[in-house]
Design an enzyme around this catalytic site. Structure first.
Site, short mmCIF file in Angstrom:
data_model
loop_
_atom_site.label_atom_id
_atom_site.label_comp_id
_atom_site.label_asym_id
_atom_site.label_seq_id
_atom_site.Cartn_x
_atom_site.Cartn_y
_atom_site.Cartn_z
N HIS A 42 15.77 -8.97 -19.09
CA HIS A 42 15.06 -8.82 -17.82
C HIS A 42 15.42 -10.04 -16.96
O HIS A 42 15.18 -11.18 -17.36
CB HIS A 42 13.55 -8.74 -18.04
CG HIS A 42 13.14 -7.49 -18.77
ND1 HIS A 42 12.20 -7.47 -19.78
CD2 HIS A 42 13.59 -6.22 -18.62
CE1 HIS A 42 12.08 -6.22 -20.22
NE2 HIS A 42 12.90 -5.45 -19.54
N GLU B 53 13.16 -13.28 -16.08
CA GLU B 53 12.45 -13.99 -17.15
C GLU B 53 13.22 -15.26 -17.47
O GLU B 53 14.05 -15.32 -18.38
CB GLU B 53 12.26 -13.05 -18.34
CG GLU B 53 11.40 -11.86 -17.90
CD GLU B 53 11.15 -10.82 -18.98
OE1 GLU B 53 10.45 -9.84 -18.68
OE2 GLU B 53 11.64 -10.98 -20.10
N HIS C 32 12.02 -13.17 -24.25
CA HIS C 32 11.46 -12.68 -22.98
C HIS C 32 10.30 -13.56 -22.54
O HIS C 32 9.81 -14.39 -23.30
CB HIS C 32 10.91 -11.26 -23.16
CG HIS C 32 11.95 -10.21 -23.34
ND1 HIS C 32 12.21 -9.24 -22.40
CD2 HIS C 32 12.82 -9.98 -24.37
CE1 HIS C 32 13.19 -8.46 -22.83
NE2 HIS C 32 13.57 -8.88 -24.02
N GLU D 263 8.05 -12.83 -26.84
CA GLU D 263 7.49 -13.10 -25.51
C GLU D 263 6.96 -14.53 -25.51
O GLU D 263 5.99 -14.85 -26.20
CB GLU D 263 6.35 -12.12 -25.20
CG GLU D 263 6.74 -10.64 -25.25
CD GLU D 263 7.42 -10.15 -23.97
OE1 GLU D 263 7.53 -10.94 -23.00
OE2 GLU D 263 7.85 -8.98 -23.96
ZN ZN Z 1 11.17 -8.93 -20.68
#
Ligand code: ZN
Length: 345
Positions: A63, A66, A160, A224
């Site tokens: 992404h 990020e 992420h 994350e």
């Molecule tokens: Zn992500």
């Protein structure tokens, strides 16, 4: 000549972002004997003179907005290229979506992390850059693992940051293992990164980590690391443990883990996935609610036309709520605490 430049400044991220659509392959060696190969834009391979038993993939920027993981990986690559960090394991570092990184957005046309395990070629096929990139990344990961052969320890950590805050700032998603046991050592590695909350998936997915796990038998996680912020606005101290741990992992200097205790972790499994079915889908909680927030039994969570979604289980918690997804896509995931003692090796 990118090799000369890279040996001087180590800035593979800058080279990638200046060439988001592709980079010619290149190969050079460092003074410490490490072989370096550029396979494509955002794709750099390192092979130390003496290889350990692990084949490690670190990925970031799947992404594009990020940024913290991108900064962590760019710094790690730089220190490898400048000979400041000694490598002991084969390593592939991936900057997933360079065009989206340049754009400062999660994606250009399509969520790259929904396109793996062949999903890139389903439906309309390879119609956009993200679909072609997903296919290319699969090929690079396959090449990386297959070059070294079977019988080695394979890992992929896809880094992420979440769109929203989280009751547990950092958490990992463990893809569906199809009945294979979870590994204590992987949880301990996550804990060393200050990640003690893990969501254990029970169905196949189109994510990068599921692809590595299911197609290559890798120990793979989507990690994350905190909340999305623009480049330069990350408080890198919050990522210091994760950064240190990843560096120690690739250089074979991880300190021994303390004994595994399940009580040190918050483990969840998916109870249900709520998909958006109509244009009227609406969330009935604040827009900025944190991941892993739970509400009392019976609380109204969402409505979708005539459908009502209420809390059905004690401890049921919300993650990744997003009312703006396309119809048919997941608008939120509901999770419940899970005990895995007896299913660990
Ligand atoms: Zn992500």
């Amino acid at each position: 000549m990118p090799a000369q430049q890279l040996k001087q400044d180590g800035d593979f991220l800058a080279l990638t972002l200046a060439n988001p659509d592709g980079l010619s392959p290149a190969h050079f060696s460092l003074d410490n004997g490490t072989q370096v190969e550029i396979w494509d834009t955002g794709v750099i391979y390192f092979e130390p003179a003496q290889c350990g038993q692990q084949d490690i993939v670190l990925s970031c920027g799947v992404h594009g907005n990020e940024t913290a993981p991108i900064e962590i990986c760019a710094a790690l690559v730089r220190d490898l290229l400048l000979g400041k960090l000694q490598l002991s394991e084969r390593l592939l570092v991936l900057f997933g979506n360079p065009a989206a990184i340049n754009n400062g957005t999660r994606e250009i046309e399509e969520n790259l992390n929904r396109l793996f395990s062949g999903h890139h070629s389903k439906g309309a096929g390879l119609i956009n850059a993200e679909r072609r990139r997903a296919q290319a990344l699969e090929n690079y990961v396959s090449r990386f693992y297959q070059q070294a052969g079977a019988g080695r320890e394979r890992a992929l950590y896809d880094l992420h940051t979440a769109i929203r805050g989280s009751r547990f700032e950092k958490f990992a998603v463990c893809p569906f293992l199809h009945g294979k046991p979870w590994k204590k050592a992987q949880f301990q590695l996550l804990a060393a990164c200050e990640v003690s909350t893990v969501l254990l998936m029970q169905t196949p997915a189109s994510t990068f980590s599921y692809y590595a796990s299911n197609s290559h038998g890798a120990d793979a996680f989507t990690v994350e690391l905190g909340k999305v912020r623009p480049f330069g606005e990350n408080d890198m101290r919050r990522f210091a443990k994760a950064e240190q741990t990843l560096r120690a992992l690739v250089s074979g200097t991880l300190p021994p883990f303390s004994e595994f205790r399940q009580a040190d972790f918050q483990l969840y499994e998916v109870y249900r996935s709520i998909n958006k079915q109509t244009q009227d889908f609406k969330l009935h909680f604040a827009d900025d609610v944190e991941n892993f927030t739970s509400y009392p039994l019976g609380s109204l969570l969402a409505t979708d036309g005539d459908l009502e979604y209420r809390v059905e289980r004690e401890g049921e918690a919300i993650i990744f709520p997003n009312a703006k997804v396309a119809i048919g896509q997941r608008a939120m995931l509901m999770v419940v605490p899970k005990d895995i003692s007896g299913q660990l090796i």
